[in-house]
Design an enzyme around this catalytic site. Structure first.
Site, PDB file in Angstrom:
ATOM      1  N   HIS A  19      46.908  34.761  45.097  1.00 11.59           N
ATOM      2  CA  HIS A  19      45.754  35.364  46.088  1.00 11.59           C
ATOM      3  C   HIS A  19      45.327  34.258  47.066  1.00 11.59           C
ATOM      4  O   HIS A  19      44.803  34.668  47.841  1.00 11.59           O
ATOM      5  CB  HIS A  19      44.646  35.301  44.859  1.00 11.59           C
ATOM      6  CG  HIS A  19      43.987  36.495  44.779  1.00 11.59           C
ATOM      7  ND1 HIS A  19      44.329  37.605  45.665  1.00 11.59           N
ATOM      8  CD2 HIS A  19      42.561  36.833  44.242  1.00 11.59           C
ATOM      9  CE1 HIS A  19      43.259  38.777  45.548  1.00 11.59           C
ATOM     10  NE2 HIS A  19      42.167  38.156  44.963  1.00 11.59           N
ATOM     11  N   ASN A  66      36.094  37.943  46.420  1.00  8.41           N
ATOM     12  CA  ASN A  66      35.410  39.230  46.362  1.00  8.41           C
ATOM     13  C   ASN A  66      34.135  38.923  47.245  1.00  8.41           C
ATOM     14  O   ASN A  66      33.276  40.148  47.346  1.00  8.41           O
ATOM     15  CB  ASN A  66      34.977  39.388  44.780  1.00  8.41           C
ATOM     16  CG  ASN A  66      36.209  39.561  43.842  1.00  8.41           C
ATOM     17  OD1 ASN A  66      37.109  39.418  44.607  1.00  8.41           O
ATOM     18  ND2 ASN A  66      35.768  39.548  42.485  1.00  8.41           N
ATOM     19  N   ASN A 112      39.787  43.222  46.610  1.00  4.07           N
ATOM     20  CA  ASN A 112      38.435  42.923  46.949  1.00  4.07           C
ATOM     21  C   ASN A 112      37.952  41.949  47.897  1.00  4.07           C
ATOM     22  O   ASN A 112      36.725  42.195  48.375  1.00  4.07           O
ATOM     23  CB  ASN A 112      38.035  42.390  45.578  1.00  4.07           C
ATOM     24  CG  ASN A 112      38.170  43.651  44.315  1.00  4.07           C
ATOM     25  OD1 ASN A 112      37.955  44.597  44.599  1.00  4.07           O
ATOM     26  ND2 ASN A 112      38.321  42.979  43.207  1.00  4.07           N
TER      27      ASN A 112
END
EC number: 3.1.1.29
Length: 185
Positions: A19, A66, A112
């Site tokens: 990520h 996010n 996100n």
């Protein structure tokens, strides 16, 4: 002036995870241009570079992934930038490890961080450098994006990071993202 945003999670425990590929891209870009992330403003670590006489702002949001839009929007306002001036570098599970896909606009596609940026800037029309992290085989999506690359995967990723930096350089040098897309997609 242009702004390059790398998406990731800032905590040390997330370094090297799938990520955080967006962070990896901008870290390499800044390093190759002799800069460093020596400023902090609006929930972001910032590097200010001058390339071919143009100011390039490179950021790593210090929010969680996010909430990335919470960092991007205020910096756009502060530097008086539009979505035409920004590019977002992020991970993409729909691409094989290290593969690139450049886009001028599009939906969040389940990401996100991108969803947050779309929400805060009010449009899907901003440039992206998507770097493949592959799809999870036998684990949940959350566990997959927070996992680290194997040694074999790191070699593929390294090639992708090199190409991502080259794509950013091409965009800055030629100021023609369509041509950059044609060269790197």
């Amino acid at each position: 002036m242009k702004m390059i945003v790398g998406l990731g999670n800032i905590e040390k425990k997330y370094e090297g995870t799938r990520h955080n590929v967006g962070f990896m891209v901008v870290e390499r870009f800044v390093e190759e241009h002799g800069g460093n992330f020596n400023k902090e403003k609006f929930d972001s670590l910032i590097s200010e570079l001058f390339i071919n006489g143009e100011k390039i702002i490179v950021i790593k949001p210090t929010t969680y992934m996010n909430e990335s839009g919470r960092a991007v929007r205020p910096l756009m306002d502060y530097f008086n930038l539009t979505t035409e001036d920004i590019i977002i570098c992020h991970d993409d599970m729909d691409l094989e490890i290290g593969h690139l896909r450049l886009r001028q606009k599009g939906s969040a596609g389940g990401h996100n961080g991108i969803k947050s940026i779309i929400s805060h800037v009010g449009t899907e029309k901003f440039k992206r450098v998507r770097v493949g992290i592959d799809h999870p085989q036998k684990m949940s999506v959350v566990d997959w994006v927070l996992s680290r690359f194997t040694k074999e995967q790191e070699a593929k990723l390294d090639d992708g990071l090199t190409r991502a930096v080259a794509a950013l350089d091409d965009w800055i040098e030629n100021d023609d993202f369509m041509n950059t897309m044609n060269r790197f997609n």
